[in-house]
Design a protein around this motif. Structure first.
Motif, PDB file in Angstrom:
ATOM      1  N   GLU A   1      -6.865 136.436  50.064  1.00  0.00           N
ATOM      2  CA  GLU A   1      -6.921 136.862  51.457  1.00  0.00           C
ATOM      3  C   GLU A   1      -7.828 135.928  52.240  1.00  0.00           C
ATOM      4  O   GLU A   1      -8.719 135.294  51.671  1.00  0.00           O
ATOM      5  CB  GLU A   1      -7.494 138.274  51.564  1.00  0.00           C
ATOM      6  CG  GLU A   1      -6.706 139.315  50.815  1.00  0.00           C
ATOM      7  CD  GLU A   1      -7.397 140.669  50.839  1.00  0.00           C
ATOM      8  OE1 GLU A   1      -8.641 140.717  51.015  1.00  0.00           O
ATOM      9  OE2 GLU A   1      -6.696 141.669  50.685  1.00  0.00           O
ATOM     10  N   PHE A   2      -7.615 135.899  53.553  1.00  0.00           N
ATOM     11  CA  PHE A   2      -8.527 135.174  54.428  1.00  0.00           C
ATOM     12  C   PHE A   2      -9.786 136.008  54.598  1.00  0.00           C
ATOM     13  O   PHE A   2      -9.731 137.234  54.593  1.00  0.00           O
ATOM     14  CB  PHE A   2      -7.890 134.923  55.801  1.00  0.00           C
ATOM     15  CG  PHE A   2      -6.739 133.959  55.766  1.00  0.00           C
ATOM     16  CD1 PHE A   2      -6.955 132.611  55.573  1.00  0.00           C
ATOM     17  CD2 PHE A   2      -5.440 134.415  55.907  1.00  0.00           C
ATOM     18  CE1 PHE A   2      -5.899 131.720  55.527  1.00  0.00           C
ATOM     19  CE2 PHE A   2      -4.378 133.535  55.864  1.00  0.00           C
ATOM     20  CZ  PHE A   2      -4.613 132.186  55.673  1.00  0.00           C
ATOM     21  N   ASP A   3     -10.913 135.349  54.732  1.00  0.00           N
ATOM     22  CA  ASP A   3     -12.159 136.072  54.988  1.00  0.00           C
ATOM     23  C   ASP A   3     -12.106 136.688  56.380  1.00  0.00           C
ATOM     24  O   ASP A   3     -11.651 136.056  57.327  1.00  0.00           O
ATOM     25  CB  ASP A   3     -13.360 135.124  54.913  1.00  0.00           C
ATOM     26  CG  ASP A   3     -13.707 134.735  53.497  1.00  0.00           C
ATOM     27  OD1 ASP A   3     -13.429 135.526  52.582  1.00  0.00           O
ATOM     28  OD2 ASP A   3     -14.262 133.640  53.316  1.00  0.00           O
ATOM     29  N   GLU A   4     -12.605 137.921  56.479  1.00  0.00           N
ATOM     30  CA  GLU A   4     -12.689 138.556  57.787  1.00  0.00           C
ATOM     31  C   GLU A   4     -13.644 137.756  58.660  1.00  0.00           C
ATOM     32  O   GLU A   4     -14.683 137.314  58.217  1.00  0.00           O
ATOM     33  CB  GLU A   4     -13.210 139.982  57.654  1.00  0.00           C
ATOM     34  CG  GLU A   4     -12.215 140.931  57.036  1.00  0.00           C
ATOM     35  CD  GLU A   4     -12.738 142.350  56.998  1.00  0.00           C
ATOM     36  OE1 GLU A   4     -13.557 142.712  57.869  1.00  0.00           O
ATOM     37  OE2 GLU A   4     -12.322 143.087  56.105  1.00  0.00           O
ATOM     38  N   GLY A   5     -13.268 137.558  59.898  1.00  0.00           N
ATOM     39  CA  GLY A   5     -14.108 136.831  60.828  1.00  0.00           C
ATOM     40  C   GLY A   5     -14.000 135.322  60.720  1.00  0.00           C
ATOM     41  O   GLY A   5     -14.709 134.607  61.414  1.00  0.00           O
ATOM     42  N   ALA A   6     -13.115 134.827  59.862  1.00  0.00           N
ATOM     43  CA  ALA A   6     -12.964 133.371  59.724  1.00  0.00           C
ATOM     44  C   ALA A   6     -12.270 132.806  60.968  1.00  0.00           C
ATOM     45  O   ALA A   6     -11.548 133.500  61.662  1.00  0.00           O
ATOM     46  CB  ALA A   6     -12.137 133.048  58.483  1.00  0.00           C
ATOM     47  N   GLU A   7     -12.515 131.563  61.220  1.00  0.00           N
ATOM     48  CA  GLU A   7     -11.860 130.880  62.337  1.00  0.00           C
ATOM     49  C   GLU A   7     -10.349 130.889  62.130  1.00  0.00           C
ATOM     50  O   GLU A   7      -9.884 130.799  60.990  1.00  0.00           O
ATOM     51  CB  GLU A   7     -12.353 129.432  62.427  1.00  0.00           C
ATOM     52  CG  GLU A   7     -13.829 129.314  62.730  1.00  0.00           C
ATOM     53  CD  GLU A   7     -14.194 129.843  64.094  1.00  0.00           C
ATOM     54  OE1 GLU A   7     -13.426 129.623  65.052  1.00  0.00           O
ATOM     55  OE2 GLU A   7     -15.236 130.507  64.215  1.00  0.00           O
TER      56      GLU A   7
ATOM     57  N   GLN B   1      -1.321 134.404  49.018  1.00  0.00           N
ATOM     58  CA  GLN B   1      -1.304 135.821  49.369  1.00  0.00           C
ATOM     59  C   GLN B   1      -0.558 136.637  48.312  1.00  0.00           C
ATOM     60  O   GLN B   1      -0.986 137.730  47.954  1.00  0.00           O
ATOM     61  CB  GLN B   1      -0.684 136.036  50.748  1.00  0.00           C
ATOM     62  CG  GLN B   1      -1.595 135.584  51.863  1.00  0.00           C
ATOM     63  CD  GLN B   1      -0.941 135.653  53.228  1.00  0.00           C
ATOM     64  OE1 GLN B   1       0.250 135.385  53.377  1.00  0.00           O
ATOM     65  NE2 GLN B   1      -1.727 136.005  54.227  1.00  0.00           N
TER      66      GLN B   1
END
Length: 56
Positions: free
Chosen positions: A35-41, A30
């Protein structure tokens, strides 16, 4: 090492870098702009950084 990977990806014309993080390394990635993908588990530790285009 991360900067080298990103530079190589840019040189090859890739739009982003994707890494599989551990829980311990999330803050490191970070801080480097990943960043984490939007909608990822919720337990998915795949992170992505979009690279700036190098239009010469």
């Amino acid at each position: 090492m991360l900067g080298h990977m990103e530079a190589e990806a840019k040189a090859k014309g890739l739009a982003c870098c994707v890494v599989e993080s551990t829980k311990t390394a999330v803050r490191f990635y970070q801080s480097a702009g990943y960043e984490f993908d939007e909608g990822a588990e919720p337990d998915n530790l795949t992170m992505r950084k979009w690279l700036e285009r190098n239009d010469d």
